[in-house]
Design a protein around this motif. Sequence first.
Motif, PDB file in Angstrom:
ATOM      1  N   LEU A   1       0.831  -1.201   0.000  1.00 52.41           N
ATOM      2  CA  LEU A   1       0.000   0.000   0.000  1.00 52.41           C
ATOM      3  C   LEU A   1       0.862   1.246   0.000  1.00 52.41           C
ATOM      4  O   LEU A   1       0.602   2.188  -0.752  1.00 52.41           O
ATOM      5  N   LYS A   2       1.918   1.248   0.806  1.00 57.33           N
ATOM      6  CA  LYS A   2       2.810   2.407   0.860  1.00 57.33           C
ATOM      7  C   LYS A   2       3.471   2.619  -0.494  1.00 57.33           C
ATOM      8  O   LYS A   2       3.563   3.735  -0.983  1.00 57.33           O
TER       9      LYS A   2
ATOM     10  N   LEU B   1      10.740   1.588 -12.072  1.00 60.24           N
ATOM     11  CA  LEU B   1      10.064   0.302 -11.885  1.00 60.24           C
ATOM     12  C   LEU B   1      10.855  -0.835 -12.527  1.00 60.24           C
ATOM     13  O   LEU B   1      10.988  -1.915 -11.953  1.00 60.24           O
ATOM     14  N   ALA B   2      11.391  -0.591 -13.710  1.00 58.86           N
ATOM     15  CA  ALA B   2      12.161  -1.621 -14.403  1.00 58.86           C
ATOM     16  C   ALA B   2      13.488  -1.891 -13.690  1.00 58.86           C
ATOM     17  O   ALA B   2      13.911  -3.040 -13.567  1.00 58.86           O
ATOM     18  N   ALA B   3      14.114  -0.841 -13.213  1.00 59.14           N
ATOM     19  CA  ALA B   3      15.437  -0.979 -12.595  1.00 59.14           C
ATOM     20  C   ALA B   3      15.392  -1.578 -11.194  1.00 59.14           C
ATOM     21  O   ALA B   3      16.387  -2.127 -10.734  1.00 59.14           O
TER      22      ALA B   3
ATOM     23  N   PRO C   1      12.137  -3.083  -3.200  1.00 64.48           N
ATOM     24  CA  PRO C   1      11.254  -1.993  -2.777  1.00 64.48           C
ATOM     25  C   PRO C   1      11.999  -0.807  -2.180  1.00 64.48           C
ATOM     26  O   PRO C   1      11.619   0.336  -2.401  1.00 64.48           O
ATOM     27  N   GLY C   2      13.066  -1.072  -1.449  1.00 64.30           N
ATOM     28  CA  GLY C   2      13.836   0.029  -0.864  1.00 64.30           C
ATOM     29  C   GLY C   2      14.480   0.890  -1.931  1.00 64.30           C
ATOM     30  O   GLY C   2      14.452   2.116  -1.864  1.00 64.30           O
TER      31      GLY C   2
ATOM     32  N   THR D   1      13.610   4.854  -2.875  1.00 61.31           N
ATOM     33  CA  THR D   1      14.666   5.869  -2.949  1.00 61.31           C
ATOM     34  C   THR D   1      14.645   6.565  -4.307  1.00 61.31           C
ATOM     35  O   THR D   1      14.706   7.798  -4.387  1.00 61.31           O
ATOM     36  N   ALA D   2      14.572   5.781  -5.370  1.00 59.75           N
ATOM     37  CA  ALA D   2      14.548   6.354  -6.724  1.00 59.75           C
ATOM     38  C   ALA D   2      13.310   7.228  -6.919  1.00 59.75           C
ATOM     39  O   ALA D   2      13.390   8.317  -7.500  1.00 59.75           O
TER      40      ALA D   2
END
Length: 124
Positions: free
Chosen positions: A3-4, A68-70, A75-76, A80-81
């Motif tokens: 959700l986050k 999303l691809a990278a 998830p972390g 950050t990205a």
Amino acid sequence: MFLKSFLTLAILGVLAGPAAAQTTPAMQAAAAASQAQRMAQELGLSPDQHARLRQVLLLTRQHLDADLAAHQGDPGGLRTAMAFDRAKSDELIRGVLTPAQYVRYQQYKAARIGQLHSTSQVGR
């Protein structure tokens, strides 16, 4: 956790609506144009501002898909990205808007975050 991540994803798209996984360039362009149109009406943008904002939103969507691809399975790293991209997008948007429009944009964005948050709480 999911959700986050979803809320973060939606916010990065300047809250245009439900965030999707990777999209085609045509889908990115259409979504950026639609979002720019809504924001132009909401904020009273000039035609030049509207065109510049559309470019910022398209760039943001492209970066989102690249993130999303990278960062699949990370998830972390994705958070950050995305945080970096949100900050950069906000900086670019601020450069397009007048100070008064930027204040209204922040209010618009906060209201949309509230809507997404309340919607995500339904069914919990």
